[in-house]
Write an enzyme that holds these catalytic residues in place. Structure first.
Site, PDB file in Angstrom:
ATOM      1  N   ASP A 145       0.857  -1.205   0.000  1.00 16.69           N
ATOM      2  CA  ASP A 145       0.000   0.000   0.000  1.00 16.69           C
ATOM      3  C   ASP A 145       0.887   1.248   0.000  1.00 16.69           C
ATOM      4  OD1 ASP A 145      -0.853   0.515   3.539  1.00 16.69           O
ATOM      5  OD2 ASP A 145       0.970  -0.331   2.621  1.00 16.69           O
ATOM      6  N   ASP A 177       6.787   1.188   1.853  1.00 18.67           N
ATOM      7  CA  ASP A 177       6.480   0.206   0.806  1.00 18.67           C
ATOM      8  C   ASP A 177       7.359   0.457  -0.422  1.00 18.67           C
ATOM      9  OD1 ASP A 177       3.871   1.059   2.294  1.00 18.67           O
ATOM     10  OD2 ASP A 177       3.444  -0.962   1.590  1.00 18.67           O
ATOM     11  N   PHE A 195      -0.943  -0.453  12.495  1.00 23.34           N
ATOM     12  CA  PHE A 195      -1.803   0.045  11.416  1.00 23.34           C
ATOM     13  C   PHE A 195      -2.293  -1.062  10.486  1.00 23.34           C
ATOM     14  CE2 PHE A 195      -3.590   3.131   8.614  1.00 23.34           C
ATOM     15  CZ  PHE A 195      -3.380   2.651   7.334  1.00 23.34           C
TER      16      PHE A 195
HETATM   17  O1  RIB Z   1       2.501   0.203  10.794  1.00 23.71           O
HETATM   18  C1  RIB Z   1       3.362   0.381   9.702  1.00 23.71           C
HETATM   19  C2  RIB Z   1       2.764  -0.178   8.451  1.00 23.71           C
HETATM   20  O2  RIB Z   1       1.578   0.544   8.128  1.00 23.71           O
HETATM   21  C3  RIB Z   1       3.679  -0.010   7.222  1.00 23.71           C
HETATM   22  O3  RIB Z   1       3.414  -1.053   6.324  1.00 23.71           O
HETATM   23  C4  RIB Z   1       3.226   1.285   6.639  1.00 23.71           C
HETATM   24  O4  RIB Z   1       3.498   1.371   5.229  1.00 23.71           O
HETATM   25  C5  RIB Z   1       1.754   1.211   6.873  1.00 23.71           C
HETATM   26  O5  RIB Z   1       1.187   0.431   5.832  1.00 23.71           O
HETATM   27 CA    CA Z   2       2.823  -0.513   4.004  1.00 21.49          CA
END
Ligand code: RIB
Ligand code: CA
Length: 314
Positions: free
Chosen positions: A10, A15, A165
């Site tokens: 994402d 990423d 997240f």
């Molecule tokens: O918590 C960090 C993750 O959440 C990473 O993958 C960042 O890119 C977001 O997607």
């Molecule tokens: Ca990510």
């Protein structure tokens, strides 16, 4: 022999670095990339993947867009961390790469079942696409070597006090993956917070003196500004390439066996990964959990990858 892998991402600043590492490191063979809603809408994460492909000169790797929302709850994005575009900081040229017409789940299924050996999946965003793949095509598990995902934490969260997240965006998807029976490795915040893009790392990237390296410095400089503002970090943790590094050079990321559960019902803890590091529950091991990072070895591989791509592109 290079390890065949698919990245589901994402983009997202970290990423983007993960994609570059996977595209350039000779220890892996990047077969396909898929995108999912997470840091931003799937339209934006897909445009960002196209942008990264373009500036990094990634060609011959099919790219497909995936799920626009989590399995159950509405989408929440991380525009506070990654900006309105999801990849704020650099100015990008018009993308020179487009997506294939298939949905991400169909592309993953085609590549997995068409490859002569089992393939490693490296999700670096919410696990929505991967959960849907396993649910829609249960037999595909035989074609997956392992799933090495960035997400969760053995300690606290970064979206709520309890939840990281990626898992917080789609807890049901993470639960499906962790109860699937497919070999899973979890690279959580407890380790990715050791992958800090310090001023010394940025100086090493700057010294590469390529357009791509300068773009990476701009990405990480923006990322540093949000991590400083939101959490007071002196340098940003570059989470996602840690999962790729685990595949590339397992000794870089130390793991232990543990039972990992995803909290789906907790009023205050939904989306938390409950990692039984000390076998309190007696529940069977269902994952390898990253607990240590050799940061120097990690950054050597990341910087070598950016250098290789940057020289190719000039
Ligand atoms: O918590 C960090 C993750 O959440 C990473 O993958 C960042 O890119 C977001 O997607
Ligand atoms: Ca990510």
């Amino acid at each position: 022999m290079p390890v065949p892998l698919i990245i589901d991402c994402d983009p997202g600043h970290d990423d983007a670095i993960a994609l570059m590492l996977a595209a350039a490191d000779p220890a892996v063979d990047l077969l396909a990339v898929t995108t999912v809603a997470g840091n931003q809408t799937v339209e934006k994460t897909t445009l960002n993947a196209r942008r990264v492909f373009t500036v990094a000169g990634i060609t011959g790797v099919p790219l497909a867009a995936g799920c626009a929302r989590p399995l159950v709850q509405p989408l929440t994005v991380a525009d506070d961390v990654h900006g309105a575009s999801g990849l704020d900081g650099p100015r990008f040229p018009a993308p020179a790469v487009d997506v294939v017409p298939e949905h991400a789940v169909e592309l993953m299924h085609r590549v997995l079942t068409g490859h002569p050996e089992p393939v490693t999946l490296v999700p670096t965003g919410p696990l929505t696409n991967v959960a849907l793949l396993l649910t829609r095509y249960p037999d595909v598990a035989a074609h997956i070597r392992e799933i090495v995902f960035m997400g969760g934490s053995t300690e606290r969260g970064n979206r709520t006090p309890a939840a990281e997240f990626n898992v917080h965006v789609d807890p049901e998807a993470a639960d499906i993956v962790l109860t699937s029976g497919v070999p899973v490795t979890m690279c959580g915040l407890n380790v990715t917070h050791q992958a800090l893009a310090t001023p010394a790392v940025l100086a090493r990237l700057e010294a590469l003196d390529t357009e791509l390296a300068r773009t990476c410095v701009e990405l990480l400089t923006y990322f540093a500004s949000t991590y400083r503002r939101l959490w007071g970090f002196p340098a940003p943790p570059v989470h996602d390439p840690v999962a790729v590094a685990r595949v590339i050079d397992p000794a870089t990321v130390r793991c232990v066996d543990a039972h990992v559960a995803v909290e789906l019902c907790g009023r205050y803890t939904r989306g938390a990964t409950v990692v039984d590091l000390h076998r309190y529950t007696g529940r069977p091991v269902n994952a390898q959990v990253a607990v240590g990072l050799d940061a120097d070895r990690f950054w050597d591989r990341v910087i070598a990858a950016v250098d290789a791509l940057g020289r190719r592109a000039t």
